[in-house]
Write a protein that holds these residues in place. Structure first.
Motif, short mmCIF file in Angstrom:
data_model
loop_
_atom_site.label_atom_id
_atom_site.label_comp_id
_atom_site.label_asym_id
_atom_site.label_seq_id
_atom_site.Cartn_x
_atom_site.Cartn_y
_atom_site.Cartn_z
N ALA A 19 0.84 -1.19 0.00
CA ALA A 19 0.00 0.00 0.00
C ALA A 19 0.88 1.25 0.00
O ALA A 19 1.82 1.37 0.79
N GLY A 20 0.57 2.18 -0.89
CA GLY A 20 1.30 3.44 -0.93
C GLY A 20 2.69 3.33 -1.50
O GLY A 20 3.50 4.26 -1.37
N TYR A 21 3.01 2.22 -2.16
CA TYR A 21 4.37 2.01 -2.68
C TYR A 21 4.26 1.21 -3.97
O TYR A 21 3.58 0.19 -4.02
N ARG A 22 4.91 1.69 -5.03
CA ARG A 22 4.85 1.02 -6.31
C ARG A 22 6.25 0.81 -6.87
O ARG A 22 7.13 1.65 -6.73
N GLN A 23 6.43 -0.34 -7.53
CA GLN A 23 7.66 -0.62 -8.26
C GLN A 23 7.28 -0.79 -9.73
O GLN A 23 6.31 -1.48 -10.05
N MET A 24 8.04 -0.15 -10.62
CA MET A 24 7.75 -0.23 -12.04
C MET A 24 8.97 -0.74 -12.80
O MET A 24 10.10 -0.33 -12.52
N LEU A 25 8.73 -1.64 -13.75
CA LEU A 25 9.79 -2.12 -14.63
C LEU A 25 9.33 -1.95 -16.08
O LEU A 25 8.19 -2.27 -16.42
N LYS A 26 10.22 -1.47 -16.90
CA LYS A 26 9.91 -1.27 -18.32
C LYS A 26 9.82 -2.63 -19.01
O LYS A 26 10.65 -3.51 -18.79
#
Length: 309
Positions: free
Chosen positions: A38-45
């Motif tokens: 919650a409240g935290y995101r990880q993004m990978l291309k």
């Protein structure tokens, strides 16, 4: 994807959050987003999507990323990557195996990518390796899309695959094992049962005398409850209960905790020189694990140590 293209997607997420709308289904074209915390995101291309299929158990995806190489996700939670998998798999396998020193039988629960198995088959004294995986498709597509992780280990003659629920297997099986490695997903969906007290009690019943169990316990900085729960149960079950850590870049939020439970207090106290002799005798080739790292991994930062009852 350029910053100008990314901005509108992020603006949609911000707008949804501001109005209280659900932003879970908002896609960012060309990117994979992990929403585990919650409240935290990880993004990978996503350079190239190689596999995307939803089985009756879970959604499985494999894609290529410029930093991590091939990436495996289950239900949009990162499981392993081509670039850093060796850290996780070496520490899950070699710490219990070399601490035990004489394991003849090993039970792996989960671990469908074959990485833990790849490390376990390196031990010549091991006569039987049983892997219990709930979703056979995970193994089949891992052979196809992530063959570098298993590196042929599925063909080892000592290997036996049981397609079943891991919790049910340990509840119903009769044989015991010297080492049990619980290479589970996070406690979401099918993985929830592999964190229950009943499951851990049944695992203890499957341990041979002097045996040891290790468990994937998430990142304590963002998943403290996961470690607290496991350690609270291990405290009831084992004379020696703790965790050790490994820094896996793909797991967001800090060091990964690996639970440790045994009734043999000598296993964690194996001297460095003994670990070195065992490591050299097996002629192991590792990229992260060393006997020195083995010993140091049990030296916990205080914020993690404080989570262990």
């Amino acid at each position: 994807m350029t910053d100008k293209e990314l901005d509108p997607a992020l603006q949609k997420i911000v707008a949804a959050q501001a109005t209280g709308e659900d932003e879970e289904d908002i896609e960012i074209p060309g990117w994979w987003v992990e929403r585990l915390h919650a409240g935290y995101r990880q993004m990978l291309k996503i350079d190239k999507l190689l596999y995307d299929s939803k089985t009756k158990e879970q959604r499985i995806r494999v894609f290529e990323n410029p930093t991590f190489g091939r990436v495996l996700t289950l239900d949009d939670i990162l499981q392993t990557t081509e670039r850093d998998e060796f850290i996780y798999h070496e520490m899950m396998a070699h710490v219990p195996m070399l601490a035990h020193g004489a394991a003849h039988s090993v039970l792996i629960i989960g671990g469908g990518d074959g990485g833990v198995l790849r490390e376990v088959v390196k031990y010549r004294a091991v006569g039987r390796i049983v892997q219990v995986e709930i979703d056979a498709e995970v193994i089949e597509f891992s052979k196809t899309y992530l063959p570098m992780i298993s590196d042929g280990a599925f063909d080892d003659p000592r290997y036996e695959l049981v397609v079943a629920d891991g919790a049910r297997y340990v509840a119903e099986a009769e044989e015991t094992f010297d080492v049990i490695i619980v290479d589970s997903t996070d406690p979401v969906g099918p993985g929830v049962v592999l964190f229950s007290e009943e499951f851990y009690r049944n695992c203890k019943a499957r341990l041979a005398e002097g045996g040891v169990i290790v468990t994937q316990n998430g990142v304590p900085f963002t998943q403290a409850d996961e470690l607290v729960h496991t350690m609270s149960v291990f405290r009831k079950l084992f004379v020696d209960h703790t965790c050790y850590t490994a820094c896996v870049p793909g797991y967001a939020g800090g060091a990964l905790a690996i639970g440790w439970g045994t009734n043999d207090t000598e296993l964690r106290a194996v001297p460095l020189e003994v670990l070195k002799r065992r490591y050299e005798a097996e002629k192991l080739k590792t990229r992260y694990y060393t006997p020195e790292v083995h010993k140091a991994a049990f030296a916990l930062p205080k914020y993690i140590k404080d989570l262990i009852p």
